[in-house]
Design a protein around this motif. Structure first.
Motif, PDB file in Angstrom:
ATOM      1  N   ALA A  21       0.833  -1.212   0.000  1.00 27.00           N
ATOM      2  CA  ALA A  21       0.000   0.000   0.000  1.00 27.00           C
ATOM      3  C   ALA A  21       0.867   1.261   0.000  1.00 27.00           C
ATOM      4  N   ALA A  22       1.966   1.236   0.737  1.00 25.08           N
ATOM      5  CA  ALA A  22       2.876   2.394   0.758  1.00 25.08           C
ATOM      6  C   ALA A  22       3.508   2.610  -0.619  1.00 25.08           C
ATOM      7  N   ILE A  23       3.870   1.514  -1.292  1.00 22.02           N
ATOM      8  CA  ILE A  23       4.423   1.635  -2.645  1.00 22.02           C
ATOM      9  C   ILE A  23       3.360   2.187  -3.593  1.00 22.02           C
ATOM     10  N   ALA A  24       2.126   1.720  -3.449  1.00 18.07           N
ATOM     11  CA  ALA A  24       1.039   2.208  -4.307  1.00 18.07           C
ATOM     12  C   ALA A  24       0.818   3.704  -4.104  1.00 18.07           C
ATOM     13  N   LEU A  25       0.832   4.143  -2.849  1.00 14.34           N
ATOM     14  CA  LEU A  25       0.670   5.566  -2.564  1.00 14.34           C
ATOM     15  C   LEU A  25       1.810   6.371  -3.189  1.00 14.34           C
ATOM     16  N   GLN A  26       3.020   5.880  -3.053  1.00 18.40           N
ATOM     17  CA  GLN A  26       4.167   6.569  -3.644  1.00 18.40           C
ATOM     18  C   GLN A  26       4.022   6.639  -5.165  1.00 18.40           C
ATOM     19  N   THR A  27       3.613   5.552  -5.795  1.00 21.93           N
ATOM     20  CA  THR A  27       3.470   5.510  -7.250  1.00 21.93           C
ATOM     21  C   THR A  27       2.419   6.504  -7.720  1.00 21.93           C
ATOM     22  N   VAL A  28       1.298   6.558  -7.015  1.00 24.79           N
ATOM     23  CA  VAL A  28       0.232   7.490  -7.383  1.00 24.79           C
ATOM     24  C   VAL A  28       0.695   8.937  -7.231  1.00 24.79           C
ATOM     25  N   THR A  29       1.409   9.224  -6.151  1.00 20.73           N
ATOM     26  CA  THR A  29       1.862  10.609  -5.958  1.00 20.73           C
ATOM     27  C   THR A  29       2.885  11.018  -7.016  1.00 20.73           C
ATOM     28  N   VAL A  50       3.953  16.136  -0.778  1.00 16.03           N
ATOM     29  CA  VAL A  50       3.187  14.905  -0.562  1.00 16.03           C
ATOM     30  C   VAL A  50       3.984  13.695  -1.065  1.00 16.03           C
ATOM     31  N   MET A  51       4.609  13.818  -2.227  1.00 11.17           N
ATOM     32  CA  MET A  51       5.411  12.723  -2.781  1.00 11.17           C
ATOM     33  C   MET A  51       6.591  12.410  -1.862  1.00 11.17           C
ATOM     34  N   LEU A  69       7.114   7.638   4.186  1.00 12.87           N
ATOM     35  CA  LEU A  69       6.179   6.649   4.725  1.00 12.87           C
ATOM     36  C   LEU A  69       6.542   5.248   4.244  1.00 12.87           C
ATOM     37  N   TYR A  70       6.904   5.120   2.976  1.00 12.82           N
ATOM     38  CA  TYR A  70       7.322   3.827   2.424  1.00 12.82           C
ATOM     39  C   TYR A  70       8.518   3.285   3.204  1.00 12.82           C
ATOM     40  N   ALA A  76      13.140   1.171  -0.430  1.00 12.79           N
ATOM     41  CA  ALA A  76      12.571   2.406   0.112  1.00 12.79           C
ATOM     42  C   ALA A  76      13.657   3.443   0.374  1.00 12.79           C
ATOM     43  N   SER A  77      14.816   3.006   0.844  1.00 14.54           N
ATOM     44  CA  SER A  77      15.931   3.935   1.063  1.00 14.54           C
ATOM     45  C   SER A  77      16.388   4.546  -0.259  1.00 14.54           C
ATOM     46  N   GLY A  78      16.447   3.731  -1.286  1.00 15.63           N
ATOM     47  CA  GLY A  78      16.811   4.232  -2.608  1.00 15.63           C
ATOM     48  C   GLY A  78      15.799   5.236  -3.141  1.00 15.63           C
ATOM     49  N   PHE A  79      14.512   4.951  -2.944  1.00 16.72           N
ATOM     50  CA  PHE A  79      13.477   5.886  -3.389  1.00 16.72           C
ATOM     51  C   PHE A  79      13.563   7.203  -2.632  1.00 16.72           C
TER      52      PHE A  79
END
Length: 140
Positions: free
Chosen positions: A18-26, A53-54, A60-61, A82-85
């Protein structure tokens, strides 16, 4: 007891997803607001708010990945992703503030592609997968 642990791990994996999905959408919405930035008066405000927000979604991820890994013994790979992102998001913010679109735009496309790949990547199976140090688990 084993079922409870497995369910807990499955729930943690769902939270990471879900955290990845939120990041992708933002990140996708940032691309939309970048287009509005070029065509409308309110685009700059949307892109600026979207950047915050992104960045928050990237943090958050990382937090969710850490919480899924450390207490429950989940895989460490999502923490590295997540650290890389978060590092890429930090570079993206710096490049955006510095107004370097020649690097800012391709990095945004790269981030969206990598986030989408992380989202559609199959979940790791728990049995028979390497543990935290990359060594196979020994069951007796």
């Amino acid at each position: 007891m084993t079922t409870r642990v497995t369910t807990s791990r499955a729930q943690r994996a769902s939270l990471v997803r879900a955290a990845i999905a939120l990041q992708t959408v933002t990140i996708f919405l940032q691309a939309v607001s970048a287009g509005l930035l070029l065509t409308s008066a309110y685009g700059e405000t949307l892109h600026s708010v979207g950047a915050r927000v992104m960045y928050g979604a990237s943090m958050l991820y990382l937090l969710v990945a850490l919480l899924a890994w450390k207490p429950g013994g989940g895989p460490v790979r999502p923490v590295w992703y997540a650290s890389g992102f978060l590092a890429l998001a930090s570079a993206q913010v710096v490049l955006g503030i510095a107004h370097v679109p020649s690097l800012h735009l391709p990095l945004g496309v790269l981030m969206f592609g990598l986030s989408l790949l992380a989202l559609v990547r199959p979940q790791e199976r728990e049995a028979g997968r390497p543990d935290h140090a990359g060594m196979p688990t020994i069951t007796g």
